[in-house]
Write an enzyme that holds these catalytic residues in place. Structure first.
Site, mmCIF file in Angstrom:
data_model
loop_
_atom_site.group_PDB
_atom_site.id
_atom_site.type_symbol
_atom_site.label_atom_id
_atom_site.label_comp_id
_atom_site.label_asym_id
_atom_site.label_seq_id
_atom_site.Cartn_x
_atom_site.Cartn_y
_atom_site.Cartn_z
ATOM 1 N N GLY A 46 54.262 -7.478 54.774
ATOM 2 C CA GLY A 46 55.224 -7.667 55.358
ATOM 3 C C GLY A 46 55.738 -6.608 56.595
ATOM 4 C CD GLN A 51 54.836 -3.433 61.404
ATOM 5 O OE1 GLN A 51 55.621 -4.215 59.945
ATOM 6 N NE2 GLN A 51 53.786 -3.078 61.359
ATOM 7 C CB CYS A 89 50.050 -0.770 58.653
ATOM 8 S SG CYS A 89 51.033 -0.201 59.559
ATOM 9 C CG LEU A 90 50.381 -6.762 59.924
ATOM 10 C CD1 LEU A 90 51.778 -7.660 60.167
ATOM 11 C CD2 LEU A 90 49.324 -7.485 59.537
ATOM 12 C CG HIS A 131 54.315 -0.581 54.055
ATOM 13 N ND1 HIS A 131 53.057 -0.345 53.865
ATOM 14 C CD2 HIS A 131 54.329 -0.601 55.480
ATOM 15 C CE1 HIS A 131 52.590 -0.124 55.019
ATOM 16 N NE2 HIS A 131 52.651 -0.966 56.102
ATOM 17 C CD GLU A 132 57.207 -3.675 56.043
ATOM 18 O OE1 GLU A 132 57.420 -2.902 56.925
ATOM 19 O OE2 GLU A 132 56.154 -4.092 55.715
ATOM 20 C CG HIS A 135 56.850 -0.018 59.166
ATOM 21 N ND1 HIS A 135 55.949 0.567 59.830
ATOM 22 C CD2 HIS A 135 56.082 -0.573 58.677
ATOM 23 C CE1 HIS A 135 54.480 0.727 59.983
ATOM 24 N NE2 HIS A 135 54.906 -0.564 59.034
HETATM 25 ZN ZN ZN Z 1 53.491 -1.225 58.150
#
Ligand code: ZN
Length: 148
Positions: A46, A51, A89-90, A131-132, A135
């Site tokens: 995701g 991000q 997480c990216l 999770h998103e 963010h």
């Molecule tokens: Zn993340």
């Protein structure tokens, strides 16, 4: 389409709250297409707009194969079966954190044309959506760590 740079900690934008998306136009579609390509390349599950540097309440969630769900201004309507699991997480390379997430979710969101829809998500897409949305509220997995 273009690949976007994925912002990593400790960039302060990651701790900011995203704003609702109000314009559903060609610029939005371009950004969503670029986010899709960026997410695909990263191999992640995701990606939230913050991000890649846009404080907009929207994200992509991987469903299967080449299929990604676009959630714009998402809201959680219902949640079931909370369970802890390891998550990455990216924006935070090389770290996994055990986070408590609901395994089943009912969400409401707008699509890229601004149409509201509701859907049920299970497993990874459900976890990823939480999770998103975190963010979008400036919350990272490291904020979920034990004792915090
Ligand atoms: Zn993340």
């Amino acid at each position: 389409m273009a690949l976007l740079n994925i912002i990593q900690v400790p960039d302060e934008i990651l701790y900011k709250t995203s704003k609702p998306v109000e314009r559903f136009d060609g610029r939005l579609w371009q950004l969503l297409d670029d986010m899709r390509q960026t997410l695909k390349k990263s191999g992640g599950a995701g990606l939230a707009a913050v991000q890649v540097g846009y404080l907009m309440r929207m994200c992509l969630v991987w469903l299967e194969k080449d299929s990604y769900l676009e959630l714009i201004n998402p809201e959680i309507l219902g949640a079931k079966r909370e369970k802890k699991g390891a998550e990455g997480c990216l924006s935070i390379p090389d770290i996994t954190v055990r986070v408590k997430r609901f395994q089943e979710l009912r969400v409401r969101a707008q699509d890229r044309n601004g149409q509201w829809f509701e859907m049920d998500l299970k497993g990874l897409p459900a976890i990823c959506t939480q999770h998103e949305i975190d963010h979008m509220n400036g919350i990272l997995i490291t904020d979920h760590e034990e004792g915090r």
